[in-house]
Design a protein around this motif. Structure first.
Motif, PDB file in Angstrom:
ATOM      1  N   VAL A  96       0.847  -1.191   0.000  1.00 37.57           N
ATOM      2  CA  VAL A  96       0.000   0.000   0.000  1.00 37.57           C
ATOM      3  C   VAL A  96       0.880   1.238   0.000  1.00 37.57           C
ATOM      4  N   LEU A  97       0.274   2.360  -0.368  1.00 36.88           N
ATOM      5  CA  LEU A  97       1.034   3.592  -0.530  1.00 36.88           C
ATOM      6  C   LEU A  97       1.215   4.289   0.816  1.00 36.88           C
ATOM      7  N   THR A  98       1.971   3.684   1.700  1.00 38.76           N
ATOM      8  CA  THR A  98       2.300   4.273   2.981  1.00 38.76           C
ATOM      9  C   THR A  98       3.721   3.895   3.315  1.00 38.76           C
ATOM     10  N   ARG A  99       4.274   4.590   4.332  1.00 37.66           N
ATOM     11  CA  ARG A  99       5.605   4.213   4.769  1.00 37.66           C
ATOM     12  C   ARG A  99       5.604   2.822   5.385  1.00 37.66           C
ATOM     13  N   ASP A 100       4.450   2.388   5.942  1.00 42.04           N
ATOM     14  CA  ASP A 100       4.353   1.020   6.427  1.00 42.04           C
ATOM     15  C   ASP A 100       4.530   0.042   5.272  1.00 42.04           C
ATOM     16  N   GLY A 101       3.992   0.409   4.107  1.00 40.54           N
ATOM     17  CA  GLY A 101       4.167  -0.420   2.920  1.00 40.54           C
ATOM     18  C   GLY A 101       5.623  -0.554   2.537  1.00 40.54           C
ATOM     19  N   VAL A 102       6.392   0.519   2.697  1.00 38.47           N
ATOM     20  CA  VAL A 102       7.823   0.473   2.435  1.00 38.47           C
ATOM     21  C   VAL A 102       8.499  -0.529   3.373  1.00 38.47           C
ATOM     22  N   ASP A 103       8.077  -0.517   4.640  1.00 41.26           N
ATOM     23  CA  ASP A 103       8.642  -1.459   5.602  1.00 41.26           C
ATOM     24  C   ASP A 103       8.327  -2.895   5.216  1.00 41.26           C
ATOM     25  N   VAL A 104       7.140  -3.118   4.671  1.00 43.01           N
ATOM     26  CA  VAL A 104       6.783  -4.467   4.226  1.00 43.01           C
ATOM     27  C   VAL A 104       7.722  -4.918   3.113  1.00 43.01           C
ATOM     28  N   VAL A 105       7.962  -4.052   2.145  1.00 42.75           N
ATOM     29  CA  VAL A 105       8.867  -4.389   1.036  1.00 42.75           C
ATOM     30  C   VAL A 105      10.263  -4.696   1.565  1.00 42.75           C
ATOM     31  N   LEU A 106      10.754  -3.855   2.471  1.00 42.01           N
ATOM     32  CA  LEU A 106      12.104  -4.059   3.007  1.00 42.01           C
ATOM     33  C   LEU A 106      12.175  -5.323   3.863  1.00 42.01           C
ATOM     34  N   ASP A 107      11.150  -5.567   4.667  1.00 42.56           N
ATOM     35  CA  ASP A 107      11.138  -6.780   5.496  1.00 42.56           C
ATOM     36  C   ASP A 107      11.216  -8.029   4.623  1.00 42.56           C
ATOM     37  N   GLU A 108      10.455  -8.034   3.558  1.00 45.05           N
ATOM     38  CA  GLU A 108      10.455  -9.206   2.675  1.00 45.05           C
ATOM     39  C   GLU A 108      11.798  -9.358   1.971  1.00 45.05           C
ATOM     40  N   PHE A 142      14.814  -8.325   3.034  1.00 48.99           N
ATOM     41  CA  PHE A 142      15.848  -8.784   3.957  1.00 48.99           C
ATOM     42  C   PHE A 142      15.626 -10.227   4.389  1.00 48.99           C
ATOM     43  N   ALA A 143      14.383 -10.634   4.572  1.00 44.79           N
ATOM     44  CA  ALA A 143      14.105 -12.023   4.931  1.00 44.79           C
ATOM     45  C   ALA A 143      14.614 -12.959   3.838  1.00 44.79           C
ATOM     46  N   ASP A 144      14.377 -12.574   2.595  1.00 43.84           N
ATOM     47  CA  ASP A 144      14.848 -13.388   1.468  1.00 43.84           C
ATOM     48  C   ASP A 144      16.372 -13.436   1.410  1.00 43.84           C
ATOM     49  N   ARG A 145      17.033 -12.283   1.593  1.00 42.73           N
ATOM     50  CA  ARG A 145      18.493 -12.246   1.519  1.00 42.73           C
ATOM     51  C   ARG A 145      19.132 -13.015   2.680  1.00 42.73           C
ATOM     52  N   ILE A 146      18.566 -12.895   3.870  1.00 40.28           N
ATOM     53  CA  ILE A 146      19.115 -13.611   5.024  1.00 40.28           C
ATOM     54  C   ILE A 146      18.974 -15.123   4.818  1.00 40.28           C
ATOM     55  N   ARG A 147      17.823 -15.545   4.300  1.00 39.47           N
ATOM     56  CA  ARG A 147      17.613 -16.973   4.022  1.00 39.47           C
ATOM     57  C   ARG A 147      18.618 -17.487   2.994  1.00 39.47           C
ATOM     58  N   ARG A 148      18.843 -16.714   1.944  1.00 41.00           N
ATOM     59  CA  ARG A 148      19.779 -17.136   0.900  1.00 41.00           C
ATOM     60  C   ARG A 148      21.230 -17.088   1.362  1.00 41.00           C
ATOM     61  N   LEU A 152      26.058 -10.572   8.351  1.00 42.69           N
ATOM     62  CA  LEU A 152      26.161  -9.304   7.629  1.00 42.69           C
ATOM     63  C   LEU A 152      24.781  -8.843   7.183  1.00 42.69           C
ATOM     64  N   TRP A 153      23.989  -9.737   6.615  1.00 47.57           N
ATOM     65  CA  TRP A 153      22.661  -9.346   6.153  1.00 47.57           C
ATOM     66  C   TRP A 153      21.743  -8.978   7.307  1.00 47.57           C
ATOM     67  N   ARG A 154      21.870  -9.667   8.437  1.00 49.82           N
ATOM     68  CA  ARG A 154      21.055  -9.295   9.596  1.00 49.82           C
ATOM     69  C   ARG A 154      21.418  -7.892  10.079  1.00 49.82           C
ATOM     70  N   ARG A 155      22.704  -7.584  10.033  1.00 45.31           N
ATOM     71  CA  ARG A 155      23.130  -6.254  10.463  1.00 45.31           C
ATOM     72  C   ARG A 155      22.768  -5.192   9.442  1.00 45.31           C
ATOM     73  N   LEU A 156      22.735  -5.549   8.184  1.00 46.46           N
ATOM     74  CA  LEU A 156      22.272  -4.600   7.167  1.00 46.46           C
ATOM     75  C   LEU A 156      20.799  -4.278   7.379  1.00 46.46           C
ATOM     76  N   GLU A 157      20.021  -5.278   7.743  1.00 43.31           N
ATOM     77  CA  GLU A 157      18.607  -5.039   8.035  1.00 43.31           C
ATOM     78  C   GLU A 157      18.462  -4.089   9.218  1.00 43.31           C
ATOM     79  N   LEU A 158      19.267  -4.309  10.257  1.00 45.56           N
ATOM     80  CA  LEU A 158      19.205  -3.440  11.424  1.00 45.56           C
ATOM     81  C   LEU A 158      19.644  -2.017  11.060  1.00 45.56           C
ATOM     82  N   ALA A 159      20.669  -1.900  10.223  1.00 48.97           N
ATOM     83  CA  ALA A 159      21.171  -0.583   9.818  1.00 48.97           C
ATOM     84  C   ALA A 159      20.122   0.198   9.038  1.00 48.97           C
TER      85      ALA A 159
END
Length: 347
Positions: free
Chosen positions: A4-16, A18-24, A35-42
């Motif tokens: 959705v067109l909100t900043r919460d929507g941006v967080d959803v995109v980023l969460d997904e 980072f979850a994919d990158r951490i899994r891979r 490193l990827w977990r810390r990039l998510e935190l950063a």
């Protein structure tokens, strides 16, 4: 997933993402997954300024594709985090947003395992540089997901903003090392390239491009964005020396220790009070006592007051510029409010 067109929507995109990158990353090495977990935190805890600029602009022009706008806004947040990671290595910063930088965290890991300080620092720097590179790549991967009609335009906006940001960073380093003369005009140009382009002008233009606006809107948003970016950087430089660390999350000795060439320092150059303590500026071993002497000199010379006055004059000039554009009235009001916020912010 439909964002959705909100900043919460941006967080959803980023969460997904980072979850994919951490899994891979997990099968490729525990330290790589770390490193990827810390990039998510950063990437968390920031103001989400760039996504907000893009989304608000897109909405003001009619918001024809909310999902594309949310995806592009997330890409700009990744781009911002990537440049911060690189900047922290260049500036030797150890904290960001009130917590250790990625480079500092990996260096601490190495130190705890018994490695020398030199090796630990090298490990921290390498990890942060690679992390920044990975986030730049991820930003481009997100842009590749938007509809083909605007994909190339967005890619060009990001490419141009990175090209200019690197030029500004190179100037900033040159000024600090003394390999280039830091005249006030060059310092302002450095601000325009290093900060204003990617942080303000680019997301504003990207929001308009996603809404299908014409060249006039892009030109006006470029002009407004550059003005906002310089205003932001002037205030940031002031807070970097005189701010409240608890509110900014940044050290107030870092810029002085690095010998960062700002207009604040340029206003003080040549004044007796500054000349008497200038040998402390850029001292890698600068302590709080020495930093306080430099701050006192910046006040005594009138440099702080001159910077505060310039910020106010630029605030009024930027508001005038916004009023003269043909941008939607709602967007003009938002940009005026942002101008005042940037001029007065404490963090």
């Amino acid at each position: 997933m439909t964002a959705v067109l909100t900043r919460d929507g941006v967080d959803v995109v980023l969460d997904e993402l980072f979850a994919d990158r951490i899994r891979r990353a997990a099968p490729l090495g525990e330290h790589y997954a770390r490193l990827w977990r810390r990039l998510e935190l950063a990437s968390s805890g920031g103001k989400r300024l760039r996504p907000r600029l893009l989304l608000d602009t897109h909405r003001a022009f009619g918001a024809p594709s909310p999902e594309d706008a949310t995806t592009a806004a997330a890409a700009f947040e990744l781009l911002h985090t990537a440049l911060l990671l690189h900047d922290d290595v260049i500036d030797r910063d150890l904290s960001r947003r009130g917590r250790p930088t990625v480079s500092a965290e990996f260096a601490a890991d190495a130190s705890r395992s018994g490695l020398s300080s030199h090796t630990a620092s090298a490990w921290g720097d390498a990890s942060a540089i690679l992390g920044g590179d990975l986030l730049l790549s991820a930003a481009h991967a997100l842009v590749a997901q938007v509809r083909p009609a605007v994909r190339a335009q967005l890619a060009d906006i990001i490419d141009e903003s990175l090209f200019r940001a690197a030029a500004g960073e190179h100037d900033d380093i040159a000024f600090g090392l003394g390999t280039a003369q830091a005249t006030p005009e060059r310092v302002v140009r450095m601000m325009e390239n290093k900060t204003a382009g990617y942080s303000f002008a680019a997301p504003l233009r990207a929001g308009a491009a996603l809404a299908g606006t014409g060249e006039q809107a892009s030109t006006e948003l470029e002009q407004v964005g550059v003005a906002l970016g310089v205003l932001y950087q002037l205030r940031d430089d002031l807070l970097g020396v005189f701010g409240d660390t608890n509110r900014t999350g940044k050290s107030t000795t870092g810029d002085l220790r690095q010998g960062k060439r700002t207009l604040l320092v340029a206003f003080a150059e040549g004044r007796p009070a500054w000349s008497a303590v200038r040998h402390l500026w850029g001292d890698s071993q600068l302590d709080e006592s020495g930093a306080e002497r430099l701050r006192t000199a910046l006040v005594t010379t009138g440099a702080r007051d001159a910077t505060v006055d310039l910020i106010d004059r630029m605030r009024r000039a930027t508001i005038t510029t916004i009023g003269e554009t043909t941008l939607p009235s709602g967007l003009r009001q938002q940009l005026v409010a942002l101008t005042n916020t940037l001029a007065e912010r404490e963090s």
